[in-house]
Scaffold this active site. Structure first.
Site, PDB file in Angstrom:
ATOM      1  N   HIS A  54      32.468  67.078  51.662  1.00 44.89           N
ATOM      2  CA  HIS A  54      32.556  66.999  50.208  1.00 44.89           C
ATOM      3  C   HIS A  54      33.350  68.186  49.659  1.00 44.89           C
ATOM      4  O   HIS A  54      33.680  69.124  50.386  1.00 44.89           O
ATOM      5  CB  HIS A  54      31.157  66.953  49.604  1.00 44.89           C
ATOM      6  CG  HIS A  54      30.455  65.644  49.838  1.00 44.89           C
ATOM      7  ND1 HIS A  54      29.234  65.341  49.285  1.00 44.89           N
ATOM      8  CD2 HIS A  54      30.821  64.553  50.558  1.00 44.89           C
ATOM      9  CE1 HIS A  54      28.864  64.119  49.663  1.00 44.89           C
ATOM     10  NE2 HIS A  54      29.818  63.630  50.434  1.00 44.89           N
ATOM     11  N   GLU A  56      32.629  70.701  47.741  1.00 39.50           N
ATOM     12  CA  GLU A  56      32.027  72.032  47.827  1.00 39.50           C
ATOM     13  C   GLU A  56      32.248  72.655  49.206  1.00 39.50           C
ATOM     14  O   GLU A  56      32.499  73.863  49.322  1.00 39.50           O
ATOM     15  CB  GLU A  56      30.519  71.945  47.536  1.00 39.50           C
ATOM     16  CG  GLU A  56      30.189  71.453  46.134  1.00 39.50           C
ATOM     17  CD  GLU A  56      29.971  69.950  46.063  1.00 39.50           C
ATOM     18  OE1 GLU A  56      29.104  69.516  45.294  1.00 39.50           O
ATOM     19  OE2 GLU A  56      30.686  69.200  46.782  1.00 39.50           O
ATOM     20  N   ALA A 166      54.564  33.766  30.854  1.00 40.46           N
ATOM     21  CA  ALA A 166      55.491  32.923  31.622  1.00 40.46           C
ATOM     22  C   ALA A 166      56.181  31.967  30.673  1.00 40.46           C
ATOM     23  O   ALA A 166      55.684  31.680  29.571  1.00 40.46           O
ATOM     24  CB  ALA A 166      54.742  32.130  32.704  1.00 40.46           C
ATOM     25  N   ALA A 168      57.629  28.141  29.684  1.00 38.38           N
ATOM     26  CA  ALA A 168      56.966  26.836  29.754  1.00 38.38           C
ATOM     27  C   ALA A 168      57.125  26.186  31.126  1.00 38.38           C
ATOM     28  O   ALA A 168      56.258  25.434  31.579  1.00 38.38           O
ATOM     29  CB  ALA A 168      57.519  25.910  28.672  1.00 38.38           C
ATOM     30  N   TRP A 174      61.219  38.576  36.220  1.00 38.40           N
ATOM     31  CA  TRP A 174      60.230  39.582  35.876  1.00 38.40           C
ATOM     32  C   TRP A 174      60.226  39.764  34.362  1.00 38.40           C
ATOM     33  O   TRP A 174      61.283  39.798  33.745  1.00 38.40           O
ATOM     34  CB  TRP A 174      60.556  40.900  36.554  1.00 38.40           C
ATOM     35  CG  TRP A 174      60.420  40.865  38.037  1.00 38.40           C
ATOM     36  CD1 TRP A 174      61.412  40.769  38.967  1.00 38.40           C
ATOM     37  CD2 TRP A 174      59.207  40.907  38.785  1.00 38.40           C
ATOM     38  NE1 TRP A 174      60.900  40.770  40.245  1.00 38.40           N
ATOM     39  CE2 TRP A 174      59.544  40.860  40.154  1.00 38.40           C
ATOM     40  CE3 TRP A 174      57.859  40.991  38.432  1.00 38.40           C
ATOM     41  CZ2 TRP A 174      58.585  40.879  41.166  1.00 38.40           C
ATOM     42  CZ3 TRP A 174      56.910  41.023  39.440  1.00 38.40           C
ATOM     43  CH2 TRP A 174      57.273  40.970  40.785  1.00 38.40           C
ATOM     44  N   ARG A 188      46.501  49.766  41.030  1.00 39.75           N
ATOM     45  CA  ARG A 188      46.052  49.041  42.219  1.00 39.75           C
ATOM     46  C   ARG A 188      45.507  50.014  43.258  1.00 39.75           C
ATOM     47  O   ARG A 188      44.471  49.774  43.876  1.00 39.75           O
ATOM     48  CB  ARG A 188      47.213  48.243  42.840  1.00 39.75           C
ATOM     49  CG  ARG A 188      47.612  46.991  42.084  1.00 39.75           C
ATOM     50  CD  ARG A 188      48.630  46.196  42.903  1.00 39.75           C
ATOM     51  NE  ARG A 188      49.034  44.954  42.237  1.00 39.75           N
ATOM     52  CZ  ARG A 188      49.786  44.020  42.785  1.00 39.75           C
ATOM     53  NH1 ARG A 188      50.248  44.194  44.029  1.00 39.75           N
ATOM     54  NH2 ARG A 188      50.108  42.924  42.127  1.00 39.75           N
ATOM     55  N   ASP A 204      52.031  31.623  42.442  1.00 42.33           N
ATOM     56  CA  ASP A 204      52.863  32.787  42.776  1.00 42.33           C
ATOM     57  C   ASP A 204      52.756  33.232  44.228  1.00 42.33           C
ATOM     58  O   ASP A 204      53.614  33.967  44.708  1.00 42.33           O
ATOM     59  CB  ASP A 204      52.491  33.970  41.876  1.00 42.33           C
ATOM     60  CG  ASP A 204      52.768  33.691  40.399  1.00 42.33           C
ATOM     61  OD1 ASP A 204      53.671  32.895  40.107  1.00 42.33           O
ATOM     62  OD2 ASP A 204      52.055  34.276  39.557  1.00 42.33           O
ATOM     63  N   LEU A 208      49.092  40.909  46.540  1.00 43.52           N
ATOM     64  CA  LEU A 208      48.115  41.778  45.868  1.00 43.52           C
ATOM     65  C   LEU A 208      47.849  43.042  46.673  1.00 43.52           C
ATOM     66  O   LEU A 208      46.692  43.462  46.834  1.00 43.52           O
ATOM     67  CB  LEU A 208      46.816  41.023  45.582  1.00 43.52           C
ATOM     68  CG  LEU A 208      46.917  39.845  44.605  1.00 43.52           C
ATOM     69  CD1 LEU A 208      45.550  39.220  44.371  1.00 43.52           C
ATOM     70  CD2 LEU A 208      47.531  40.276  43.275  1.00 43.52           C
ATOM     71  N   SER A 226      37.005  27.826  42.705  1.00 40.81           N
ATOM     72  CA  SER A 226      35.819  26.967  42.602  1.00 40.81           C
ATOM     73  C   SER A 226      35.742  25.905  43.686  1.00 40.81           C
ATOM     74  O   SER A 226      34.678  25.667  44.276  1.00 40.81           O
ATOM     75  CB  SER A 226      35.776  26.292  41.222  1.00 40.81           C
ATOM     76  OG  SER A 226      35.611  27.251  40.207  1.00 40.81           O
TER      77      SER A 226
END
Length: 365
Positions: A54, A56, A166, A168, A174, A188, A204, A208, A226
């Site tokens: 640590h 300390e 984005a 349509a 970007w 991140r 996409d 990540l 889901s």
């Protein structure tokens, strides 16, 4: 208590030390320590990685033998229990430290005042609360996980000035500048996990991962899916450390994902969707402190409506992308201004031509 300018300066130095572990200490908090004797700095250190010494201990080692009677400035209450490393409060006592300034009490129930009490019981003068707000701001996820058993959630969105993420036709790369995207990678890097939805994965196919930042640790990738529609060759699954939360799915798909090393969590809610609050609770149980959300309007809106977003990171590029573009959040139609979600601005700064807004939801704080 009125703090002197010198006391504030020493604790500020300890906080800068703590920032050295910003990307690497998970699941532990970021902690810094400086040791001062006769008005001079004789030792400083930071906690850099779980299981390693640590702050300390590093500071005491640097201070060497001439430490008796010195003063320590520590950003978090020294621990008094045996974990993966020995107690820091004991080390300070054994070294002969005379006075300790503590920025904030440790919210961990295993410590929670016991470290300060141990120091005082052994004749050390303790002053707590010096730059407390700054110390808490350095460890929002650790504090929240200990207090409420859930991680700190940052929701990041990159959009045009008219609020579109984005076109349509789905084109989104970007919107913001390289400078903004580099800044995102710092967020991140300090996050324990990235959270996204299956829509982002299917559209996409992001990795990540942290790039453009020197770090030895990659965040866990968490996907809300889901019906478990994620392709087995999705980039987000390539480097391991992936968690998928689902509501219902065929057993063979679950087994195939688990064979890839993916952790699957069955968390259905009453509507047959993923229980978002339950997911965050599960992530806290896995000692994940800070979560960065990079998702689509649907999951963004769902998180906002549950009241589980602690901070917004909104990057706006000087573009107008048109009425039919994709919005930032899927929210119900409000009919009264009182229904709108009010924000408190915490920081506004420029990256290239873009503007980054940091804000919190007023209703949740």
């Amino acid at each position: 208590m009125q703090w002197t300018t010198q006391e504030i300066q020493w604790m500020a130095l300890a906080l800068r030390q703590a920032e050295r572990g910003l990307y690497t200490t998970s699941p532990n908090p970021h902690v810094g320590c400086v040791i001062v004797k006769d008005g001079k700095l004789i030792g400083e250190g930071a906690h850099l990685k779980a299981g390693e010494p640590h702050a300390e201990v590093h500071a005491l080692r640097q201070a060497g033998t001439d430490v008796k009677g010195a003063t320590a400035y520590v950003t978090l209450e020294p621990c008094s229990h045996y974990g993966r490393t020995p107690p820091c409060a004991h080390a300070l006592v054994e070294a002969g430290i005379r006075r300790v300034y503590v920025a904030m009490q440790d919210p961990n129930p295993l410590v929670a005042g016991q470290g300060i009490a141990y120091l005082q019981d052994h004749g050390i003068e303790v002053h707590a609360g010096l730059l407390e707000a700054q110390a808490q701001a350095l460890n929002p996820g650790f504090v929240l996980r200990m207090a409420q058993q859930r991680p700190y959630v940052r929701l990041k969105v990159a959009a045009s000035l008219d609020g579109k993420t984005a076109l349509a036709n789905g084109v989104s790369q970007w919107i913001t500048s390289p400078a903004s995207r580099r800044d995102v990678h710092h967020w991140r890097a300090r996050s324990c996990a990235m959270l996204t939805g299956i829509g982002t994965i299917l559209h996409d196919n992001p990795s990540l991962t942290v790039r453009d930042v020197d770090t030895s640790r990659q965040p866990v990738r968490v996907i809300v899916d889901s019906q478990l529609r994620i392709p087995l060759n999705a980039k987000v699954l390539e480097q391991g450390h992936a968690i998928i939360a689902f509501a219902q799915a065929p057993e063979d798909k679950i087994a195939r994902l688990q064979a890839l090393g993916v952790q699957t969590l069955a968390l259905p809610d009453a509507a047959g969707q993923v229980d978002i609050a339950g997911l965050l609770q599960q992530l806290a149980q896995q000692q994940l402190n800070e979560i960065l959300v990079e998702a689509g309007a649907g999951l963004n809106g769902a998180l906002l409506q549950t009241g589980l977003v602690d901070e917004l990171l909104l990057y706006y590029a000087p573009k107008l992308m048109g009425t039919t573009g994709t919005g930032m959040f899927t929210l119900p139609a409000f009919t009264e201004m009182s229904q709108s979600m009010d924000l408190d601005l915490k920081d506004v700064r420029q990256f290239g031509q873009d503007i980054r807004i940091q804000a919190t939801l007023r209703s949740s704080h």
